[in-house]
Write an enzyme that holds these catalytic residues in place. Structure first.
Site, PDB file in Angstrom:
ATOM      1  N   HIS A 126      41.814  43.551  38.848  1.00 40.58           N
ATOM      2  CA  HIS A 126      42.107  44.193  40.105  1.00 40.58           C
ATOM      3  C   HIS A 126      42.807  45.463  39.449  1.00 40.58           C
ATOM      4  O   HIS A 126      42.859  46.456  40.321  1.00 40.58           O
ATOM      5  CB  HIS A 126      43.013  43.332  40.768  1.00 40.58           C
ATOM      6  N   ASP A 163      36.016  34.723  39.530  1.00 38.00           N
ATOM      7  CA  ASP A 163      37.217  34.546  40.135  1.00 38.00           C
ATOM      8  C   ASP A 163      37.042  34.555  41.596  1.00 38.00           C
ATOM      9  O   ASP A 163      35.941  35.242  42.252  1.00 38.00           O
ATOM     10  CB  ASP A 163      38.108  35.867  39.683  1.00 38.00           C
ATOM     11  N   HIS A 165      38.286  35.927  43.864  1.00 36.79           N
ATOM     12  CA  HIS A 165      38.314  37.620  44.529  1.00 36.79           C
ATOM     13  C   HIS A 165      37.351  38.361  43.743  1.00 36.79           C
ATOM     14  O   HIS A 165      37.355  38.264  42.401  1.00 36.79           O
ATOM     15  CB  HIS A 165      39.850  37.841  44.193  1.00 36.79           C
ATOM     16  N   ASP A 244      40.616  30.196  40.781  1.00 33.48           N
ATOM     17  CA  ASP A 244      41.102  30.117  42.068  1.00 33.48           C
ATOM     18  C   ASP A 244      40.177  29.769  43.009  1.00 33.48           C
ATOM     19  O   ASP A 244      40.671  29.705  44.213  1.00 33.48           O
ATOM     20  CB  ASP A 244      41.976  31.306  42.298  1.00 33.48           C
TER      21      ASP A 244
END
Length: 308
Positions: A126, A163, A165, A244
């Site tokens: 990120h 991931d 995200h 995740d």
């Protein structure tokens, strides 16, 4: 020539508070489980070095690097965003996490290790060129990728991000670099609320709705990732390895299990063998419930290092 396992005690010192899911215990949970499963017996351990400013500047602006260093608190925390903050040890840990990706790249490109797994934190995908966020400070894989391209002279490098995200930071840094193909699968409707519209022709982003499960995940890899990767013929593959999306992790709701992470890793290993001399660097991203995180990493690493 054993696979490389790269970590450092400094990665445990970074702490964002008791309520933050990106906790120091993630490192130990992974290393303990890899040890119990006997996987570390097949790997060569390395201490992650500190990334240099020159190495970081391949992916980040120099001004941002200096500003982040200036915000290191003497005690307590410096708040970066609602989810992300620095303690006195964060900057050092972030340098180690990025340095791990650089070392992993050096080892794998030189042939000193066939593949590498970096058990480091803070995570990185990120972190944008000039902004931290989403638990991330430096974009570890982007630093490693630019090191492979600019220092080692590779011409085609793939980044695969599974991931839950979307790796908005990686996209921000790499979207205009045609030497890179980025493939990202993520759950729609989650932070950072981006990825639906790719920022460059070298970005292959596929958002999956909640509760998609392993069948939809595998179908996406087979129908989108693999054809693109085969056509691109990467000389090296980097993995933003976030876990995740596991069904026991409440950070997302994709409903994946360990077998899904083992399966996608095998697809990438096969592509790397065909096009990249087997060269893969995998860097830890998300995964916040310790037991499924450790089990998923072990499933990933077992296939990555060929321990089956």
């Amino acid at each position: 020539m054993l696979p490389a396992y790269i970590s450092h005690p400094d990665c445990i010192k970074h702490d964002m508070g008791d309520q933050n899911p990106e906790c120091p215990e993630r490192i130990g949970a992974i290393s303990d489980h890899l040890l119990i499963k006997g996987l570390l017996d097949y790997m060569m351990p390395y201490d992650a070095p500190l990334a240099t400013e020159q190495q970081l500047a391949q992916a980040h602006s120099t001004l941002y690097i200096h500003e982040l260093a200036a915000h290191v608190p003497d005690s307590g925390f410096y708040q970066v965003d609602p989810d992300t903050r620095m303690n006195p040890y964060t900057y050092q840990a972030a340098l180690r996490a990025a340095g791990a990706a650089v070392l992993a790249t050096d080892l794998v490109v030189s042939g000193a290790a066939p593949v590498a797994f970096c058990n480091v934190r803070p995570p990185g995908h990120h972190a944008e060129r000039a902004a931290a966020g989403g638990f991330c400070f430096f974009n570890n894989v982007a630093v490693g990728i630019r090191h492979a391209l600019n220092v080692h002279g590779l011409q085609r490098v793939a980044l695969v991000d599974f991931d839950v995200h979307h790796g908005n930071g990686s996209e921000d840094i790499l979207h205009d670099d045609q030497r890179v193909l980025m493939c990202s699968i993520f759950e729609t409707g989650l932070y950072p609320f981006s990825g639906a519209t790719p920022r460059g022709p070298n970005m292959l982003n596929v958002g999956l709705p909640p509760r998609s499960g392993g069948e939809a995940f595998r179908s996406t890899v087979e129908n989108h990732w693999i054809p693109a990767l085969e056509a691109f013929r990467p000389q090296m593959i980097f993995i933003s390895a976030g876990f995740d999306g596991h069904r026991e992790d409440d950070m997302g709701n994709l409903g994946l299990v360990e077998a899904d992470y083992a399966w996608v890793t095998q697809q990438l290993v096969d592509i790397a063998k065909r096009h990249a001399q087997g060269r893969i660097v995998s860097c830890l991203e998300g995964g916040y419930v310790l037991s499924p995180l450790a089990r998923s990493v072990a499933a990933h690493v077992r296939v990555l290092i060929g321990a089956d």
